[in-house]
Design a protein around this motif. Structure first.
Motif, PDB file in Angstrom:
ATOM      1  N   ALA A 177       0.829  -1.203   0.000  1.00 17.39           N
ATOM      2  CA  ALA A 177       0.000   0.000   0.000  1.00 17.39           C
ATOM      3  C   ALA A 177       0.864   1.254   0.000  1.00 17.39           C
ATOM      4  O   ALA A 177       0.557   2.240  -0.678  1.00 17.39           O
ATOM      5  N   GLY A 178       1.954   1.221   0.766  1.00 19.54           N
ATOM      6  CA  GLY A 178       2.849   2.372   0.794  1.00 19.54           C
ATOM      7  C   GLY A 178       3.509   2.602  -0.552  1.00 19.54           C
ATOM      8  O   GLY A 178       3.655   3.741  -1.013  1.00 19.54           O
ATOM      9  N   ALA A 179       3.895   1.514  -1.212  1.00 14.17           N
ATOM     10  CA  ALA A 179       4.531   1.636  -2.521  1.00 14.17           C
ATOM     11  C   ALA A 179       3.559   2.181  -3.555  1.00 14.17           C
ATOM     12  O   ALA A 179       3.908   3.078  -4.340  1.00 14.17           O
ATOM     13  N   THR A 180       2.342   1.655  -3.591  1.00 11.64           N
ATOM     14  CA  THR A 180       1.368   2.141  -4.572  1.00 11.64           C
ATOM     15  C   THR A 180       1.011   3.600  -4.313  1.00 11.64           C
ATOM     16  O   THR A 180       0.810   4.376  -5.252  1.00 11.64           O
ATOM     17  N   ALA A 181       0.948   3.994  -3.041  1.00  8.46           N
ATOM     18  CA  ALA A 181       0.646   5.395  -2.720  1.00  8.46           C
ATOM     19  C   ALA A 181       1.745   6.320  -3.230  1.00  8.46           C
ATOM     20  O   ALA A 181       1.475   7.384  -3.794  1.00  8.46           O
ATOM     21  N   LEU A 182       2.999   5.910  -3.048  1.00  9.35           N
ATOM     22  CA  LEU A 182       4.110   6.726  -3.540  1.00  9.35           C
ATOM     23  C   LEU A 182       4.125   6.799  -5.058  1.00  9.35           C
ATOM     24  O   LEU A 182       4.302   7.875  -5.642  1.00  9.35           O
ATOM     25  N   LEU A 183       3.942   5.665  -5.712  1.00  3.83           N
ATOM     26  CA  LEU A 183       4.014   5.630  -7.167  1.00  3.83           C
ATOM     27  C   LEU A 183       2.852   6.385  -7.812  1.00  3.83           C
ATOM     28  O   LEU A 183       3.010   6.984  -8.879  1.00  3.83           O
ATOM     29  N   ASN A 184       1.690   6.351  -7.178  1.00  3.97           N
ATOM     30  CA  ASN A 184       0.542   7.085  -7.714  1.00  3.97           C
ATOM     31  C   ASN A 184       0.625   8.572  -7.396  1.00  3.97           C
ATOM     32  O   ASN A 184       0.314   9.422  -8.242  1.00  3.97           O
ATOM     33  N   GLY A 185       1.020   8.895  -6.179  1.00  2.00           N
ATOM     34  CA  GLY A 185       1.046  10.285  -5.761  1.00  2.00           C
ATOM     35  C   GLY A 185       2.205  11.076  -6.322  1.00  2.00           C
ATOM     36  O   GLY A 185       2.116  12.299  -6.474  1.00  2.00           O
ATOM     37  N   ARG A 186       3.300  10.399  -6.660  1.00  2.00           N
ATOM     38  CA  ARG A 186       4.493  11.095  -7.155  1.00  2.00           C
ATOM     39  C   ARG A 186       5.026  10.395  -8.400  1.00  2.00           C
ATOM     40  O   ARG A 186       6.210  10.135  -8.538  1.00  2.00           O
ATOM     41  N   MET A 187       4.124  10.087  -9.322  1.00  2.00           N
ATOM     42  CA  MET A 187       4.498   9.269 -10.481  1.00  2.00           C
ATOM     43  C   MET A 187       5.486   9.951 -11.412  1.00  2.00           C
ATOM     44  O   MET A 187       6.215   9.294 -12.154  1.00  2.00           O
ATOM     45  N   ALA A 188       5.534  11.278 -11.400  1.00  2.00           N
ATOM     46  CA  ALA A 188       6.431  11.982 -12.317  1.00  2.00           C
ATOM     47  C   ALA A 188       7.886  11.953 -11.863  1.00  2.00           C
ATOM     48  O   ALA A 188       8.789  12.317 -12.624  1.00  2.00           O
ATOM     49  N   GLU A 189       8.125  11.527 -10.642  1.00  2.00           N
ATOM     50  CA  GLU A 189       9.495  11.488 -10.131  1.00  2.00           C
ATOM     51  C   GLU A 189      10.243  10.280 -10.686  1.00  2.00           C
ATOM     52  O   GLU A 189       9.644   9.306 -11.148  1.00  2.00           O
ATOM     53  N   GLY A 219       5.965  11.970 -16.195  1.00  2.00           N
ATOM     54  CA  GLY A 219       7.324  11.539 -15.870  1.00  2.00           C
ATOM     55  C   GLY A 219       8.134  10.924 -16.996  1.00  2.00           C
ATOM     56  O   GLY A 219       9.270  10.493 -16.762  1.00  2.00           O
ATOM     57  N   PHE A 220       7.600  10.881 -18.223  1.00  2.00           N
ATOM     58  CA  PHE A 220       8.404  10.373 -19.330  1.00  2.00           C
ATOM     59  C   PHE A 220       9.393  11.456 -19.756  1.00  2.00           C
ATOM     60  O   PHE A 220       9.002  12.588 -20.048  1.00  2.00           O
TER      61      PHE A 220
END
Length: 324
Positions: A215-227, A288-289
């Motif tokens: 859940a923590g990983a998906t939250a980071l990847l969704n919330g900060r996907m452009a990084e 993020g591309f």
């Protein structure tokens, strides 16, 4: 399919069809369905009906149980590409990007599908109350700890599960009973799911290490996907080892973190182009591309067309695809 299971699902299909949200209907019909929409929300249900096949479109699924009651749909999660109907169901244990579309609209009856939101509190209560641990229901291909290894993504119905699910759908026709019966039947459905081969997908959200990591990983990847994410950076932010992160993430989602991020970025870029009219270059940069050619290649691989051409087609299909 077992005759008794078929009868339960037939009953559920008839009721769901009568209360489904149908794209493109007139205002009078929409007003008549306000009550159904209110009851659907109370039951944690999204009920959809379409009368023609729909192209593939991106959807976000929260923890849920997805059921096709009439017709067939195609669902793509990572490298897993399945066409399925009412003989199976799908459990989504965490927030997941899915590409899906209707491939068979079931003729005049129309395609009917239901998504039932899984409440982690209810799941936890049922697991804690079981006299036989849920791990005892784990099928071959899973570990006793609840880790999902080679578990099929499509679940198989049992007669008790189909019966409980049909009674959940039946509450549309008895809304006065929802406050009393919904808490009971929802717990029964969770119990019956925990007695199937899909038990590890249910308990994955409750495992001591798994849920917080995934859940923590998906939250980071969704919330900060452009990084710019790497496995090393993601593991460091979550304070776990890379091997633990990789294993837990793959178990719960069927994808690696890198695959999940790419699918999430592509889906958001497509949404920006279709819904907001962004250019391909603007959408790619926003998610993020760093390379336009890289984006175009990945996009064509995922959707079969170049970004701009696909956006035109997808925009025309949006009204139908939104109900899938």
């Amino acid at each position: 399919m077992d005759e008794r299971i078929a009868q339960h699902l037939d009953r559920a299909a008839a009721t769901a069809s009568a209360h489904a949200a149908v794209p493109g209907r007139d205002r009078q019909d929409a007003v008549a369905r306000v009550g159904s929409a209110h009851h659907a929300e109370a039951l944690g249900l999204t009920v959809s009906k379409v009368h023609e096949p729909a192209g593939l479109f991106d959807r976000r699924y929260e923890p849920s149980m997805s059921v096709v009651l009439r017709g067939r749909k195609r669902s793509i999660v990572g490298d897993d590409d399945q066409v399925w109907g009412r003989e199976r169901f799908i459990i989504t244990p965490v927030d997941l990007p899915v590409v899906a579309g209707v491939v068979d609209a079931a003729g005049e009856d129309g395609f009917v599908a239901v998504v039932w939101r899984l409440d982690p509190v209810v799941v936890g209560e049922v697991v804690a109350s079981m006299s036989v641990p849920a791990a005892a229901a784990v099928a071959p291909g899973s570990s006793p700890s609840g880790a999902v290894t080679s578990l099929p993504r499509l679940g198989s119905w049992t007669e008790p599960l189909a019966d409980a699910f049909a009674r959940l759908i039946g509450l549309f026709d008895a809304p006065e009973d929802i406050p009393v019966l919904f808490p009971l039947v929802s717990r029964e459905i969770v119990l019956r799911l925990l007695q199937t081969e899909q038990a590890p997908r249910i308990t994955a959200a409750l495992d001591g290490t798994g849920p917080s990591v995934v859940a923590g990983a998906t939250a980071l990847l969704n919330g900060r996907m452009a990084e710019g994410w790497s496995m090393e950076r993601l593991a460091r932010e979550l304070r776990v080892s890379e091997s633990t992160l990789f294993a837990r993430f793959k178990e719960a989602t069927g994808m690696t973190p890198a695959q999940y991020l790419k699918r999430t970025r592509l889906g958001e870029a497509r949404r920006r182009m279709v819904v907001h009219g962004d250019t391909a270059a603007r959408a790619a940069a926003a998610v993020g591309f760093r390379s336009a050619s890289h984006f175009s290649r990945d996009y064509r691989e995922a959707y079969g067309r170049p970004p701009a051409a696909d956006a035109v087609v997808a925009r025309a299909q949006l009204a139908v695809a939104a109900a899938v």
